[in-house]
Enzyme design. Structure first.
Site, PDB file in Angstrom:
ATOM      1  N   ARG A  47       0.852  -1.197   0.000  1.00  0.00           N
ATOM      2  CA  ARG A  47       0.000   0.000   0.000  1.00  0.00           C
ATOM      3  C   ARG A  47       0.888   1.248   0.000  1.00  0.00           C
ATOM      4  O   ARG A  47       2.101   1.148   0.186  1.00  0.00           O
ATOM      5  CB  ARG A  47      -0.933  -0.014   1.220  1.00  0.00           C
ATOM      6  CG  ARG A  47      -0.166  -0.353   2.487  1.00  0.00           C
ATOM      7  CD  ARG A  47      -0.553   0.315   3.721  1.00  0.00           C
ATOM      8  NE  ARG A  47      -0.549   1.732   3.645  1.00  0.00           N
ATOM      9  CZ  ARG A  47       0.561   2.497   3.786  1.00  0.00           C
ATOM     10  NH1 ARG A  47       1.770   1.969   3.998  1.00  0.00           N
ATOM     11  NH2 ARG A  47       0.469   3.818   3.731  1.00  0.00           N
ATOM     12  N   GLY A  48       0.217   2.405  -0.167  1.00  0.00           N
ATOM     13  CA  GLY A  48       0.979   3.646  -0.336  1.00  0.00           C
ATOM     14  C   GLY A  48       1.200   3.817  -1.835  1.00  0.00           C
ATOM     15  O   GLY A  48       1.595   2.862  -2.524  1.00  0.00           O
ATOM     16  N   ALA A  49       0.932   5.028  -2.327  1.00  0.00           N
ATOM     17  CA  ALA A  49       0.910   5.225  -3.778  1.00  0.00           C
ATOM     18  C   ALA A  49       2.193   4.764  -4.495  1.00  0.00           C
ATOM     19  O   ALA A  49       2.112   3.985  -5.453  1.00  0.00           O
ATOM     20  CB  ALA A  49       0.601   6.696  -4.068  1.00  0.00           C
ATOM     21  N   ARG A  90      -7.354  -0.839  -7.245  1.00  0.00           N
ATOM     22  CA  ARG A  90      -7.626   0.355  -6.425  1.00  0.00           C
ATOM     23  C   ARG A  90      -7.639   1.571  -7.354  1.00  0.00           C
ATOM     24  O   ARG A  90      -6.749   1.701  -8.194  1.00  0.00           O
ATOM     25  CB  ARG A  90      -6.553   0.559  -5.326  1.00  0.00           C
ATOM     26  CG  ARG A  90      -6.614  -0.466  -4.210  1.00  0.00           C
ATOM     27  CD  ARG A  90      -5.698  -0.083  -3.053  1.00  0.00           C
ATOM     28  NE  ARG A  90      -6.333   0.846  -2.143  1.00  0.00           N
ATOM     29  CZ  ARG A  90      -5.695   1.456  -1.137  1.00  0.00           C
ATOM     30  NH1 ARG A  90      -4.403   1.251  -0.953  1.00  0.00           N
ATOM     31  NH2 ARG A  90      -6.339   2.277  -0.331  1.00  0.00           N
ATOM     32  N   GLN A 208      -3.201   2.825   9.671  1.00  0.00           N
ATOM     33  CA  GLN A 208      -1.837   2.880   9.104  1.00  0.00           C
ATOM     34  C   GLN A 208      -0.902   3.697   9.988  1.00  0.00           C
ATOM     35  O   GLN A 208       0.298   3.431  10.051  1.00  0.00           O
ATOM     36  CB  GLN A 208      -1.870   3.495   7.694  1.00  0.00           C
ATOM     37  CG  GLN A 208      -2.483   2.615   6.623  1.00  0.00           C
ATOM     38  CD  GLN A 208      -3.968   2.874   6.447  1.00  0.00           C
ATOM     39  OE1 GLN A 208      -4.647   3.306   7.378  1.00  0.00           O
ATOM     40  NE2 GLN A 208      -4.491   2.610   5.271  1.00  0.00           N
ATOM     41  N   ASP A 249      -1.806  10.650  -2.839  1.00  0.00           N
ATOM     42  CA  ASP A 249      -2.098   9.552  -3.771  1.00  0.00           C
ATOM     43  C   ASP A 249      -2.319  10.033  -5.198  1.00  0.00           C
ATOM     44  O   ASP A 249      -2.110   9.304  -6.152  1.00  0.00           O
ATOM     45  CB  ASP A 249      -3.336   8.770  -3.311  1.00  0.00           C
ATOM     46  CG  ASP A 249      -2.946   7.812  -2.213  1.00  0.00           C
ATOM     47  OD1 ASP A 249      -2.794   8.275  -1.063  1.00  0.00           O
ATOM     48  OD2 ASP A 249      -2.748   6.625  -2.512  1.00  0.00           O
ATOM     49  N   ASN A 259      -5.435  12.290  -0.493  1.00  0.00           N
ATOM     50  CA  ASN A 259      -4.616  11.480   0.420  1.00  0.00           C
ATOM     51  C   ASN A 259      -5.565  10.781   1.390  1.00  0.00           C
ATOM     52  O   ASN A 259      -6.795  10.963   1.342  1.00  0.00           O
ATOM     53  CB  ASN A 259      -3.589  12.354   1.150  1.00  0.00           C
ATOM     54  CG  ASN A 259      -2.551  11.512   1.870  1.00  0.00           C
ATOM     55  OD1 ASN A 259      -1.963  10.611   1.296  1.00  0.00           O
ATOM     56  ND2 ASN A 259      -2.337  11.765   3.153  1.00  0.00           N
ATOM     57  N   LYS A 260      -5.016  10.009   2.274  1.00  0.00           N
ATOM     58  CA  LYS A 260      -5.806   9.199   3.211  1.00  0.00           C
ATOM     59  C   LYS A 260      -6.928  10.005   3.861  1.00  0.00           C
ATOM     60  O   LYS A 260      -6.724  11.161   4.242  1.00  0.00           O
ATOM     61  CB  LYS A 260      -4.853   8.635   4.273  1.00  0.00           C
ATOM     62  CG  LYS A 260      -5.474   7.783   5.343  1.00  0.00           C
ATOM     63  CD  LYS A 260      -6.335   6.665   4.810  1.00  0.00           C
ATOM     64  CE  LYS A 260      -5.646   5.785   3.798  1.00  0.00           C
ATOM     65  NZ  LYS A 260      -6.615   4.904   3.043  1.00  0.00           N
TER      66      LYS A 260
HETATM   67  O1  MRU Z   1      -4.821   3.259   1.775  1.00  0.00           O
HETATM   68  P1  MRU Z   1      -3.336   3.454   1.813  1.00  0.00           P
HETATM   69  O2  MRU Z   1      -2.695   2.944   3.046  1.00  0.00           O
HETATM   70  O3  MRU Z   1      -2.684   2.932   0.544  1.00  0.00           O
HETATM   71  O4  MRU Z   1      -3.165   5.031   1.789  1.00  0.00           O
HETATM   72  C1  MRU Z   1      -1.879   5.561   1.766  1.00  0.00           C
HETATM   73  C2  MRU Z   1      -1.838   7.033   1.810  1.00  0.00           C
HETATM   74  O5  MRU Z   1      -2.848   7.708   1.850  1.00  0.00           O
HETATM   75  C3  MRU Z   1      -0.484   7.660   1.745  1.00  0.00           C
HETATM   76  O6  MRU Z   1      -0.436   8.840   2.470  1.00  0.00           O
HETATM   77  C4  MRU Z   1      -0.156   7.967   0.273  1.00  0.00           C
HETATM   78  O7  MRU Z   1      -0.314   6.830  -0.519  1.00  0.00           O
HETATM   79  C5  MRU Z   1       1.189   8.511   0.093  1.00  0.00           C
HETATM   80  S1  MRU Z   1       2.399   7.275   0.334  1.00  0.00           S
HETATM   81  C6  MRU Z   1       3.913   7.891   0.136  1.00  0.00           C
END
Ligand code: MRU
Length: 365
Positions: A47-49, A90, A208, A249, A259-260
């Site tokens: 996970r994470g972009a 996703r 997270q 993201d 973002n989250k």
């Molecule tokens: O749902 P997730 O855990 O994939 O969400 C992640 C985020 O929102 C991060 O802040 C984003 O992807 C940036 S990661 C460098």
């Protein structure tokens, strides 16, 4: 700097660290099929972009390796279908489609003549093309590592020793190939003795912040305090927060950043308390084809994540209605600066983001 990476390619195998099992268990999963990759992305095992983008690049190679196209044209068509399939895992992080497009471009433009394989059998060409796809996936991973290292250096210029810093979700090493985006300057500052005090929002519903950010910051030795999401205003009011750092993201052309879920509220609070709000956005996360944040598709996930997934028994009455968007959009008006691997961008974002996306890597603001 922190050596944690959630992704590794070793002895012909692509593996990911299963983040759903952290912080308790460090389990590595071998990705053998495109379905493995799809599931790993969808279930947030990876996970994470940026990390999703790297996984998708390897996913394209794995899918192509497993398919039995009998000509160059059929191979490309199969890759397009693999790409559509992986992108359906996703919707919000643009790095996923960015990596898929990059791999497709490679397949389309690969030239057997340039490899000395003009008259060779399709089987020989296929082997060489698959090797090239693997090299490209490794390049995506290495470039992300380098981008994060640079964001760490640029980001540290905005921070001073002893600062209190609030972060939301996990945009650290675990969300990237290495180092992280918004946590990279914190890991770097730790190495240089900056003595930051970091407040990590737990980040409901998937935690997270609690599970991942606290895990990796504590591994780095950073002074870390976990708070619930609804405590951000309190720590700001107490004067404990000098800067907010978050990841992204997908950033639209006007600087609105998805973002989250919960990030936009933190940005509004930061403005209220006059605290700088920094969004870390590698250029692979800037989507100039999307004009504003209103056009960003926001993933909506199963409501059970809110009241069931992390608890021994249900935390809401049976049959309750739920709404579980995984991301929200922070208005460009609430973002003090955007940190990319090519430098720091300030308003007006429309002009300055387009310029930095087109610019070669450069040194400084
Ligand atoms: O749902 P997730 O855990 O994939 O969400 C992640 C985020 O929102 C991060 O802040 C984003 O992807 C940036 S990661 C460098």
């Amino acid at each position: 700097m922190i050596e944690v990476s959630p992704i590794r390619y070793e002895n012909g195998q692509f593996e990911i660290l299963d983040q759903t099992q952290l912080p308790g268990t460090e389990a590595w999963l071998t990705m053998e099929t495109r379905e493995d990759i799809w599931d790993a992305i969808h279930a947030l095992k990876v996970r994470g972009a940026p990390a999703i983008g790297v996984a998708a690049a390897y996913g394209m190679w794995i899918a192509a390796k497993n398919s039995s196209a009998d000509s160059r044209e059929a191979f490309y068509e199969a890759c397009r279908e693999h790409g559509d399939y992986l992108c359906s895992s996703r919707p919000t992080a643009v790095n996923l489609s960015w990596a898929v497009k990059r791999m497709l471009r490679l397949v389309k433009t690969w030239n057997p003549d340039a490899e000395g394989l003009a008259g060779a059998s399709w089987e020989a060409q296929r082997t060489a093309l698959l090797d090239r796809m693997l090299q490209e996936a490794v390049a995506v991973q290495k470039e992300d590592e380098e981008a994060c290292r640079r964001m760490g250096e640029y980001g540290l210029r905005l921070l001073s020793p002893g600062m209190g810093i609030l972060t939301h979700c996990n945009a650290g090493a675990l969300a990237t190939a290495k180092y992280g985006t918004c946590l990279a300057p914190i890991h770097l500052g730790q190495e240089k003795g900056y003595g930051f005090h970091v407040f990590a929002d737990e980040t409901r519903p998937l935690l997270q912040g609690a599970r991942l950010t606290c895990w990796e910051l504590m591994k780095s030795g950073v002074d870390t305090t976990l708070i619930c999401d609804n405590m951000a205003a309190t720590v700001m009011k107490k004067g404990w927060i000098d800067a907010v750092v978050v990841g992204c993201d997908r950033m639209a052309a006007n600087g609105d950043g998805a973002n989250k879920i919960g990030t936009s509220g933190v940005a509004i609070l930061a403005k209220e308390f006059d605290i700088p709000f920094y969004m870390y956005v590698p250029t692979s996360t800037i989507d100039l084809d999307t004009e504003t944040g209103d056009e960003i598709r926001i993933e909506c996930r199963d409501g059970e994540e809110i009241y069931q997934m992390w608890y021994e028994k249900d935390m809401a009455p049976a049959g309750v209605k739920t709404f579980n968007p995984a991301f929200d959009v922070t208005s460009h008006e609430n973002i003090t600066a955007v940190i990319t691997e090519k430098g720091i961008v300030r308003p007006p974002y429309k002009e300055n983001l387009a310029a930095i996306a087109a610019a070669p890597a450069r040194d400084g603001e």
